[in-house]
Structure formats: C-alpha cells, structure tokens
Design a protein around this motif. Structure first.
Motif, PDB file in Angstrom:
ATOM      1  N   ASN A 109      24.143  38.241  45.419  1.00 25.54           N
ATOM      2  CA  ASN A 109      24.373  39.174  44.949  1.00 25.54           C
ATOM      3  C   ASN A 109      24.707  39.628  43.552  1.00 25.54           C
ATOM      4  O   ASN A 109      24.927  38.350  42.468  1.00 25.54           O
ATOM      5  CB  ASN A 109      25.523  39.340  45.399  1.00 25.54           C
ATOM      6  CG  ASN A 109      25.923  39.751  47.016  1.00 25.54           C
ATOM      7  OD1 ASN A 109      24.961  40.230  47.516  1.00 25.54           O
ATOM      8  ND2 ASN A 109      27.329  40.027  46.946  1.00 25.54           N
ATOM      9  N   PHE A 110      23.852  40.493  43.067  1.00 24.01           N
ATOM     10  CA  PHE A 110      24.905  41.023  41.547  1.00 24.01           C
ATOM     11  C   PHE A 110      25.985  41.420  41.957  1.00 24.01           C
ATOM     12  O   PHE A 110      26.204  42.354  42.428  1.00 24.01           O
ATOM     13  CB  PHE A 110      23.329  40.890  40.634  1.00 24.01           C
ATOM     14  CG  PHE A 110      22.460  40.839  40.149  1.00 24.01           C
ATOM     15  CD1 PHE A 110      22.106  40.035  39.342  1.00 24.01           C
ATOM     16  CD2 PHE A 110      21.532  41.471  40.387  1.00 24.01           C
ATOM     17  CE1 PHE A 110      21.510  39.326  38.976  1.00 24.01           C
ATOM     18  CE2 PHE A 110      20.052  40.674  39.867  1.00 24.01           C
ATOM     19  CZ  PHE A 110      19.982  39.474  38.923  1.00 24.01           C
ATOM     20  N   PHE A 111      26.693  41.001  40.737  1.00 29.72           N
ATOM     21  CA  PHE A 111      28.150  41.262  41.068  1.00 29.72           C
ATOM     22  C   PHE A 111      29.200  41.688  39.812  1.00 29.72           C
ATOM     23  O   PHE A 111      29.632  40.706  39.257  1.00 29.72           O
ATOM     24  CB  PHE A 111      28.921  40.967  42.362  1.00 29.72           C
ATOM     25  CG  PHE A 111      29.975  41.343  42.819  1.00 29.72           C
ATOM     26  CD1 PHE A 111      29.851  41.976  43.114  1.00 29.72           C
ATOM     27  CD2 PHE A 111      31.209  40.829  41.969  1.00 29.72           C
ATOM     28  CE1 PHE A 111      31.735  42.856  43.130  1.00 29.72           C
ATOM     29  CE2 PHE A 111      32.906  40.796  42.538  1.00 29.72           C
ATOM     30  CZ  PHE A 111      32.464  42.144  43.069  1.00 29.72           C
ATOM     31  N   LEU A 112      28.807  42.698  39.253  1.00 29.22           N
ATOM     32  CA  LEU A 112      29.488  43.093  37.670  1.00 29.22           C
ATOM     33  C   LEU A 112      30.878  42.908  37.759  1.00 29.22           C
ATOM     34  O   LEU A 112      31.553  43.483  38.542  1.00 29.22           O
ATOM     35  CB  LEU A 112      28.737  44.391  36.782  1.00 29.22           C
ATOM     36  CG  LEU A 112      29.746  44.427  35.579  1.00 29.22           C
ATOM     37  CD1 LEU A 112      29.266  43.273  34.468  1.00 29.22           C
ATOM     38  CD2 LEU A 112      29.352  45.356  34.966  1.00 29.22           C
ATOM     39  N   VAL A 113      31.420  42.035  37.289  1.00 29.44           N
ATOM     40  CA  VAL A 113      32.726  41.579  36.901  1.00 29.44           C
ATOM     41  C   VAL A 113      33.597  41.284  35.295  1.00 29.44           C
ATOM     42  O   VAL A 113      32.448  40.193  35.058  1.00 29.44           O
ATOM     43  CB  VAL A 113      33.544  40.765  38.333  1.00 29.44           C
ATOM     44  CG1 VAL A 113      33.905  41.484  39.355  1.00 29.44           C
ATOM     45  CG2 VAL A 113      32.948  39.339  38.171  1.00 29.44           C
ATOM     46  N   PHE A 114      34.545  41.342  34.903  1.00 29.38           N
ATOM     47  CA  PHE A 114      34.968  40.738  33.674  1.00 29.38           C
ATOM     48  C   PHE A 114      36.460  39.984  34.282  1.00 29.38           C
ATOM     49  O   PHE A 114      37.209  39.527  34.836  1.00 29.38           O
ATOM     50  CB  PHE A 114      35.728  41.760  32.907  1.00 29.38           C
ATOM     51  CG  PHE A 114      34.834  43.501  33.504  1.00 29.38           C
ATOM     52  CD1 PHE A 114      33.243  42.397  32.699  1.00 29.38           C
ATOM     53  CD2 PHE A 114      35.517  44.726  32.434  1.00 29.38           C
ATOM     54  CE1 PHE A 114      32.336  44.378  32.412  1.00 29.38           C
ATOM     55  CE2 PHE A 114      34.347  45.341  32.862  1.00 29.38           C
ATOM     56  CZ  PHE A 114      32.933  45.293  32.542  1.00 29.38           C
ATOM     57  N   ASN A 115      36.178  38.867  33.051  1.00 28.79           N
ATOM     58  CA  ASN A 115      36.868  37.455  33.457  1.00 28.79           C
ATOM     59  C   ASN A 115      37.451  37.007  32.183  1.00 28.79           C
ATOM     60  O   ASN A 115      36.666  37.095  31.121  1.00 28.79           O
ATOM     61  CB  ASN A 115      36.023  36.582  33.905  1.00 28.79           C
ATOM     62  CG  ASN A 115      37.068  35.039  33.834  1.00 28.79           C
ATOM     63  OD1 ASN A 115      38.162  35.452  34.114  1.00 28.79           O
ATOM     64  ND2 ASN A 115      36.382  33.833  34.260  1.00 28.79           N
ATOM     65  N   ARG A 116      39.277  37.780  31.906  1.00 22.97           N
ATOM     66  CA  ARG A 116      40.188  37.446  30.781  1.00 22.97           C
ATOM     67  C   ARG A 116      40.419  36.511  30.400  1.00 22.97           C
ATOM     68  O   ARG A 116      40.726  35.948  29.966  1.00 22.97           O
ATOM     69  CB  ARG A 116      41.411  38.336  31.288  1.00 22.97           C
ATOM     70  CG  ARG A 116      40.389  39.661  30.644  1.00 22.97           C
ATOM     71  CD  ARG A 116      41.663  40.707  30.659  1.00 22.97           C
ATOM     72  NE  ARG A 116      41.000  42.186  30.719  1.00 22.97           N
ATOM     73  CZ  ARG A 116      40.205  42.529  29.903  1.00 22.97           C
ATOM     74  NH1 ARG A 116      40.255  42.516  29.303  1.00 22.97           N
ATOM     75  NH2 ARG A 116      40.004  44.309  29.945  1.00 22.97           N
ATOM     76  N   GLY A 117      39.915  35.214  31.709  1.00 22.70           N
ATOM     77  CA  GLY A 117      40.558  33.824  31.263  1.00 22.70           C
ATOM     78  C   GLY A 117      39.848  33.261  31.644  1.00 22.70           C
ATOM     79  O   GLY A 117      38.715  33.175  30.430  1.00 22.70           O
ATOM     80  N   ALA A 118      39.535  31.378  31.788  1.00 25.15           N
ATOM     81  CA  ALA A 118      38.328  30.795  31.926  1.00 25.15           C
ATOM     82  C   ALA A 118      37.917  30.442  32.884  1.00 25.15           C
ATOM     83  O   ALA A 118      37.762  31.281  33.753  1.00 25.15           O
ATOM     84  CB  ALA A 118      38.961  29.422  30.692  1.00 25.15           C
ATOM     85  N   ALA A 119      37.501  29.688  33.048  1.00 27.69           N
ATOM     86  CA  ALA A 119      37.164  29.384  34.748  1.00 27.69           C
ATOM     87  C   ALA A 119      37.307  29.172  35.872  1.00 27.69           C
ATOM     88  O   ALA A 119      38.522  29.098  35.662  1.00 27.69           O
ATOM     89  CB  ALA A 119      36.302  27.313  34.513  1.00 27.69           C
ATOM     90  N   PHE A 120      36.789  29.659  36.669  1.00 22.97           N
ATOM     91  CA  PHE A 120      37.602  30.765  37.891  1.00 22.97           C
ATOM     92  C   PHE A 120      39.322  31.660  38.121  1.00 22.97           C
ATOM     93  O   PHE A 120      39.848  31.286  38.656  1.00 22.97           O
ATOM     94  CB  PHE A 120      38.333  28.770  39.571  1.00 22.97           C
ATOM     95  CG  PHE A 120      37.567  28.243  39.438  1.00 22.97           C
ATOM     96  CD1 PHE A 120      36.344  28.161  39.815  1.00 22.97           C
ATOM     97  CD2 PHE A 120      36.786  26.808  39.090  1.00 22.97           C
ATOM     98  CE1 PHE A 120      34.918  27.397  39.852  1.00 22.97           C
ATOM     99  CE2 PHE A 120      35.777  25.784  39.096  1.00 22.97           C
ATOM    100  CZ  PHE A 120      35.280  26.234  39.438  1.00 22.97           C
ATOM    101  N   SER A 121      38.922  31.840  36.623  1.00 22.48           N
ATOM    102  CA  SER A 121      39.704  32.892  36.399  1.00 22.48           C
ATOM    103  C   SER A 121      40.567  32.329  35.587  1.00 22.48           C
ATOM    104  O   SER A 121      41.691  32.924  36.074  1.00 22.48           O
ATOM    105  CB  SER A 121      39.817  34.186  37.175  1.00 22.48           C
ATOM    106  OG  SER A 121      38.680  35.206  37.378  1.00 22.48           O
ATOM    107  N   PHE A 122      41.409  31.368  35.197  1.00 22.23           N
ATOM    108  CA  PHE A 122      42.002  30.458  35.101  1.00 22.23           C
ATOM    109  C   PHE A 122      42.595  31.560  33.984  1.00 22.23           C
ATOM    110  O   PHE A 122      42.001  31.367  32.741  1.00 22.23           O
ATOM    111  CB  PHE A 122      41.633  29.288  34.994  1.00 22.23           C
ATOM    112  CG  PHE A 122      42.778  28.171  34.268  1.00 22.23           C
ATOM    113  CD1 PHE A 122      43.830  27.619  34.869  1.00 22.23           C
ATOM    114  CD2 PHE A 122      43.524  27.555  32.900  1.00 22.23           C
ATOM    115  CE1 PHE A 122      45.072  26.992  34.399  1.00 22.23           C
ATOM    116  CE2 PHE A 122      44.029  27.308  32.084  1.00 22.23           C
ATOM    117  CZ  PHE A 122      44.809  26.851  32.939  1.00 22.23           C
ATOM    118  N   LEU A 123      44.219  31.640  34.261  1.00 22.98           N
ATOM    119  CA  LEU A 123      44.917  31.593  33.045  1.00 22.98           C
ATOM    120  C   LEU A 123      44.242  33.418  32.755  1.00 22.98           C
ATOM    121  O   LEU A 123      44.499  34.464  31.620  1.00 22.98           O
ATOM    122  CB  LEU A 123      45.049  31.381  31.356  1.00 22.98           C
ATOM    123  CG  LEU A 123      45.100  30.044  32.077  1.00 22.98           C
ATOM    124  CD1 LEU A 123      45.519  29.839  30.386  1.00 22.98           C
ATOM    125  CD2 LEU A 123      46.933  30.197  32.457  1.00 22.98           C
ATOM    126  N   ALA A 124      43.829  34.278  33.992  1.00 17.25           N
ATOM    127  CA  ALA A 124      43.354  36.024  33.682  1.00 17.25           C
ATOM    128  C   ALA A 124      44.130  36.235  33.847  1.00 17.25           C
ATOM    129  O   ALA A 124      44.285  37.713  32.699  1.00 17.25           O
ATOM    130  CB  ALA A 124      42.396  35.973  34.871  1.00 17.25           C
TER     131      ALA A 124
END
Length: 166
Positions: free
Chosen positions: A51-66
């Motif tokens: 899929n195309f799935f637009l999301v924003f990640n404030r952390g690092a890889a795998f949302s680490f510390l998001a």
C-alpha cells in the motif's frame, strides 16, 4: 614518497556526493508528491501486499522514541548531520574503494533526506507499506531504503575484503 601514497589513497568526493544528492532529491520529490496526492493514514492498495500509506514518524526506525516529547527531533537531526560528516571523511580517505564509498553515499543520502524532513516538518514522512495477511512492516520511505541498501552493500564489501585477505 609518503605524500604520493597518501594522495593516491584519498579520492575526490564528487561522485559519492553526487550519489547522495540523487538519493536526497528522489527521496524529497517522492515525499512531496505523496504528501500532495494521498490523505494521511488512509491506505491506498497497490498490490495484495503493498500500500501507499502516508504517516509521519517523529521517532527513528520503527518509530523508536516517537513519543519522547520533542527532544528526539533535534537528537536525530544532530546524529544524521554527524553521521554525514564522518561519512564524508571516510569517503575522502577511501575514495578509491568504489563499493565501500557507494554504500556510504547511499547511507548519507538517506540520512540527510530524513534530516531535511525533521528540520522542515518536525517529523519524517513515510509512505511505503508492505504487509502479509494482517502483519504490516512499519511504513518507510526512499531514504530508509537507501540506508538499508547501503548497509547491505557495506556488509558485502567487508565480507569481500575479509575473503580477499585470506
């Protein structure tokens, strides 16, 4: 004689910075296009597993510390800039090692692509979503892909170097 050997061991940064720049441009252009075309957090099925799935990640890889509260934006930005500086040093010093420098250029381009997102938006734009059944790999982007490919090439280069030393 030592000066000549040192000169031969180092190389120009131009081809490697060119690769990094291509990665950055491709990454930023795809992120701009996806941000304009797709709605946030709405999956757009392309194939049964993608899929195309637009999301924003404030952390690092795998949302680490998001959810760390905001300081991670600056910490990951600083880490990306520091990594780029070290990579430039390594590429300059080992410019005649093509696979090594190509892998570093991919890693640097990906890192700086994500640094740009953090500076401009305060988060990284992710949009590539692979899945099997109900299991989804965390969404990622072209910068993340370049970093991963660069890391794989770095391992292959080291394995090749170790085999050659035997």
């Amino acid at each position: 004689m030592a000066k000549t050997m040192s000169k031969q061991a180092s190389g120009t940064l131009a081809p490697w910075l060119g690769i990094a720049l291509i990665v950055i441009l491709a990454d930023q252009l795809t992120k701009i296009a996806v941000s304009k075309v797709f709605a946030y957090a709405v999956p757009y099925a392309i194939t049964p597993f993608f899929n195309f799935f637009l999301v924003f990640n404030r952390g690092a890889a795998f949302s680490f510390l998001a959810m760390a509260g905001g300081w991670q934006r600056w910490a990951f930005t600083l880490l990306g800039v520091a990594a780029a500086a070290v990579i430039c040093y390594l590429m300059k010093r080992h410019g005649n090692q093509r696979l090594f420098c190509t892998s570093l250029a991919l890693i640097m381009g990906g890192a700086l692509g994500n640094v740009i997102d953090r500076l401009v938006y305060g988060h990284v734009i992710d949009f590539l979503d692979f899945h099997v059944g109900g299991w989804h790999w965390p969404a990622f982007n072209l910068a993340d892909s370049a970093i991963t490919i660069g890391a794989i090439l770095l391992v292959l280069d080291e394995l090749r170097r170790v085999r050659g030393a035997r």
